[in-house]
Design an enzyme around this catalytic site. Structure first.
Site, PDB file in Angstrom:
ATOM      1  N   GLU A 202       0.823  -1.208   0.000  1.00 59.91           N
ATOM      2  CA  GLU A 202       0.000   0.000   0.000  1.00 59.91           C
ATOM      3  C   GLU A 202       0.857   1.257   0.000  1.00 59.91           C
ATOM      4  O   GLU A 202       0.533   2.244  -0.667  1.00 59.91           O
ATOM      5  CB  GLU A 202      -0.937   0.005   1.214  1.00 59.91           C
ATOM      6  N   ARG A 206       0.620   3.836  -3.188  1.00 59.77           N
ATOM      7  CA  ARG A 206      -0.018   5.119  -2.879  1.00 59.77           C
ATOM      8  C   ARG A 206       1.009   6.234  -2.677  1.00 59.77           C
ATOM      9  O   ARG A 206       0.922   7.290  -3.297  1.00 59.77           O
ATOM     10  CB  ARG A 206      -0.896   4.987  -1.638  1.00 59.77           C
ATOM     11  N   ASP A 351      -5.725  -9.702  -7.908  1.00 63.20           N
ATOM     12  CA  ASP A 351      -6.001  -8.813  -9.033  1.00 63.20           C
ATOM     13  C   ASP A 351      -4.774  -8.228  -9.728  1.00 63.20           C
ATOM     14  O   ASP A 351      -4.534  -8.474 -10.908  1.00 63.20           O
ATOM     15  CB  ASP A 351      -6.949  -7.702  -8.600  1.00 63.20           C
ATOM     16  N   GLU A 541     -12.696   0.783  -9.654  1.00 62.30           N
ATOM     17  CA  GLU A 541     -12.360  -0.175 -10.702  1.00 62.30           C
ATOM     18  C   GLU A 541     -13.271  -0.104 -11.929  1.00 62.30           C
ATOM     19  O   GLU A 541     -12.794  -0.204 -13.074  1.00 62.30           O
ATOM     20  CB  GLU A 541     -12.350  -1.592 -10.130  1.00 62.30           C
ATOM     21  N   THR A 642      -1.517   0.808 -10.108  1.00 60.20           N
ATOM     22  CA  THR A 642      -2.776   0.257  -9.631  1.00 60.20           C
ATOM     23  C   THR A 642      -3.504   1.194  -8.671  1.00 60.20           C
ATOM     24  O   THR A 642      -4.605   0.897  -8.244  1.00 60.20           O
ATOM     25  CB  THR A 642      -2.541  -1.128  -8.979  1.00 60.20           C
TER      26      THR A 642
END
Length: 667
Positions: A202, A206, A351, A541, A642
């Site tokens: 993360e 991010r 994913d 998404e 992503t």
């Protein structure tokens, strides 16, 4: 051989460079590329002294006078650094305008030629209001509850979670005042030396991704939210890359494992990787293999090849397990490289492994065909094992195999899996407009089928929005299959197995989603929303895939679907402050922020009192780009990580090259 950490990061002061890292492998010829990139200037260890100007208007003389005036301006305007320097009531006015507009949405009539610029401005206004609520009530904190105005940090001092994650969105939307305020906080308050463990994945997607994207956009697009960084007291032009390098250096220790698969967490202060406290110490496969875009671009900017090498190790380790048909279980052990369990899915923990296969190939300008090969293999496996049609309306569903490929197909589909339609379309054309890609000599029946799959899956994701009372998708949807699910291969034989026979006809077999007068549409009976899955977290998404589908196919329908989604977010996730009515005036109000929902299938929905950082970082960004001109932040020249942070494509050179080969497969 696993990378062995050769550094320890002192806790007494922030790191500003690469000294002491043991990163000695400068990539030879790294700054020679065919693409023009905003390269970080090649000076040792990010020393703060400027060696070259960025803007041509700088003057060699009069520096002392300019600095004096700049210092006066800084002292005058920064009496309260917590107050953003924007026109008074600007955000409040936007909130009131959005509230008034919201009252008209139920009666909005379709238009033949919508004004997409005006619609884009509505998205921009929504971002302004969202960020303003955060600024006023939670500035500098990592988490924000917009209804109660509560806030908290994930670690002492905060990680800049909300600010850094949304920074490039504000640059893209040309919000100069907001960017200036965010940049000021990053320069004066952001640090990465907290004695606390944080998520490797993360934080990479991010924070590291956010800083790298801000660096790229602010240098490559200087007219977007321009800031005169030579004003006295302003942060220098190297701020973002210096912060990114400091963070990247600390995150590297997570990869110091026997296999190179990173540990799930890392302590920022001690720079020590930590095994997951759950799942027997196994890491999420998706998380271990979705940090490559960020570290590869950091390697490109700095010339430090070690950043590149460490993120190749997880890819090699996964491939060594020879996953059947390219489909990987969702857990993997960093110490052994072995998969844990047999659960295969493209929702949570699975994913972005697949997403980063094709995006690594595109990021490096198709110079790493190994990842394209792995992507094609996985896509064939998805088609063979995971794609099935619903019972009544023949919606194409991306199912799961919780007990492995020999087990039964589960009809469960996370909203997270709705990234896949856009990613498949991206892989088919490389980001080109479909009509142009079809003219290429290497266009094949396989690529045509990929576009078909992307369209059908996009329709299914859209159906999960139309199913609910609010028009917003639940976190998870279940679908109704026949007792023996009809797999895609049953309807459309694999073209790779046709052995030269005529290509089969690709045509939609799913029923239309248009509403009937009696509300008896067959597709509604195919979607089952469980009680515990009804929440909506403002996830991006589906709108992400609509963005790709529009940019690639040129079909305006995807824009219209996006507009319907956006209106639903406005109507049902807005946090509203209402005024007091009197005899002479009606009730008025304003929107002060937006929040997640506990139940997207009820009106009024129960609001959850939480605004995720990806609401501003991803969801609103993709809406804005969907309603923008196709060439703005083009797909041909960029890849989005992503977390929706755009990074440039480039041609690798020197030591930045694929450092591994796939082992020979046996039948």
């Amino acid at each position: 051989m696993a990378f062995q950490s050769q550094r320890s990061i002192p806790s007494s002061s922030p790191r500003s460079g690469l000294a002491g890292l043991g990163l000695s492998s400068k990539a030879g010829g790294i700054f020679h590329t065919e693409r023009t990139l905003p390269m970080y200037k090649d000076k040792p260890y990010f020393q703060p002294r400027r060696t070259a100007p960025r803007r041509g208007w700088k003057r060699a003389f009069g520096v002392l006078g300019i600095c004096t005036l700049g210092l006066f301006w800084f002292l005058y305007t920064s009496k309260d650094l917590s107050v953003v320097q924007v026109p008074e009531s600007s955000a409040a006015d936007k909130g009131a305008e959005l509230w008034s507009w919201m009252q008209t949405l139920k009666d909005e009539k379709p238009v033949k030629k919508p004004d997409w610029n005006a619609r884009r401005e509505k998205v921009r206004d929504t971002l302004i209001v969202s960020f303003d609520g955060y600024e006023k009530n939670a500035w500098g904190y990592d988490e924000y509850s917009p209804i109660s105005n509560r806030h908290r940090n994930m670690v002492e001092g905060g990680l800049g979670w909300m600010i850094v994650d949304s920074l490039d969105t504000m640059i893209i939307m040309n919000l100069t005042s907001q960017v200036r305020h965010a940049r000021q906080w990053i320069a004066t308050s952001l640090r990465y030396d907290q004695d606390h463990d944080i998520s490797t994945f993360e934080t990479t997607i991010r924070m590291l991704g956010g800083l790298l994207s801000a660096h790229y956009l602010s240098t490559q697009y200087p007219n977007l939210a321009p800031i005169a960084d030579d004003d006295a007291g302003a942060a220098g032009e190297d701020l973002y890359i210096e912060k990114a390098t400091d963070l990247g250096d600390r995150l590297m220790s997570a990869f110091d494992t026997p296999t190179g698969i990173p540990y799930s967490s890392v302590n920022l202060n001690t720079s020590k990787g930590l095994r997951s406290h759950a799942d027997g110490g196994a890491a999420s496969t998706a998380e271990a293999t979705s940090v490559q875009l960020e570290f590869k671009y950091l390697a490109k900017l700095t010339g430090e090849a070690e950043y590149w090498r460490i993120v190749e190790k997880p890819m090699e380790a996964v491939d060594k397990q020879h996953p059947t048909d390219g489909l990987v279980p969702i857990y993997i052990h960093p110490d052994t490289g072995q998969f844990r369990g047999n659960n295969i899915r493209l929702g949570s923990r699975g994913d972005s492994y697949y997403e980063y296969l094709i995006k690594q190939y595109l990021q490096t300008s198709e110079e790493e065909p190994i990842y394209k090969e792995m992507w094609d293999e996985s896509l064939r496996g998805i088609r063979k094992h995971l794609l099935a049609f619903s019972k009544n309306a023949q919606l194409l569903v991306l199912g799961e195999r919780p007990n492995g490929l020999e087990g039964s197909l589960s009809p469960k589909m996370d909203h997270l899996a709705c990234f896949m339609p856009g990613t498949i379309a991206l892989g088919a054309t490389g980001g080109q407009l479909l009509s142009e890609a079809r003219k290429s000599s290497d266009w094949t029946q396989q690529r045509e089928e990929e576009i078909f799959i992307a369209r059908e899956l996009m329709k299914t994701c859209w159906a999960t929005y139309k199913k609910t009372a609010t028009g917003l998708a639940p976190e998870i949807s279940h679908f109704v299959f026949k007792d023996m699910p009809t797999m895609m291969g049953d309807k459309y034989p694999d073209p790779a197995a046709s052995k030269g026979s005529a290509p089969h006809e690709l045509r939609s077999i799913s029923l239309p989603l248009e509403p009937l007068n009696d509300g008896s549409e067959p597709w509604r009976d195919d979607i089952d929303i469980h009680r515990m899955d009804r929440h909506n977290l403002q996830r991006p998404e589906s709108i992400e895939s609509l963005f790709y589908m529009y940019r690639i196919t040129g079909d305006e329908m995807y824009r219209e679907w996006g507009w319907e989604m956006f209106k639903s977010f406005i109507q049902h996730t807005a946090v509203v402050e209402k005024g007091i009515a009197d005899a002479d005036a009606p009730i008025t109000g304003r929107i002060k922020s937006f929040t997640s929902l506990d139940n997207a299938d009820a009106i009024p929905p129960n609001q959850r009192d939480n605004m995720e950082s990806f609401w501003m970082a991803e969801t609103l960004k993709y809406f804005y780009l969907l309603f923008s001109d196709r060439d703005f932040i083009s797909l041909e020249d960029h890849v989005f990580n992503t977390e929706a942070h755009p990074l440039p494509r480039f041609k690798p050179s020197g030591e930045l090259t694929t450092g591994w080969k796939r082992s020979i497969r046996t039948a």
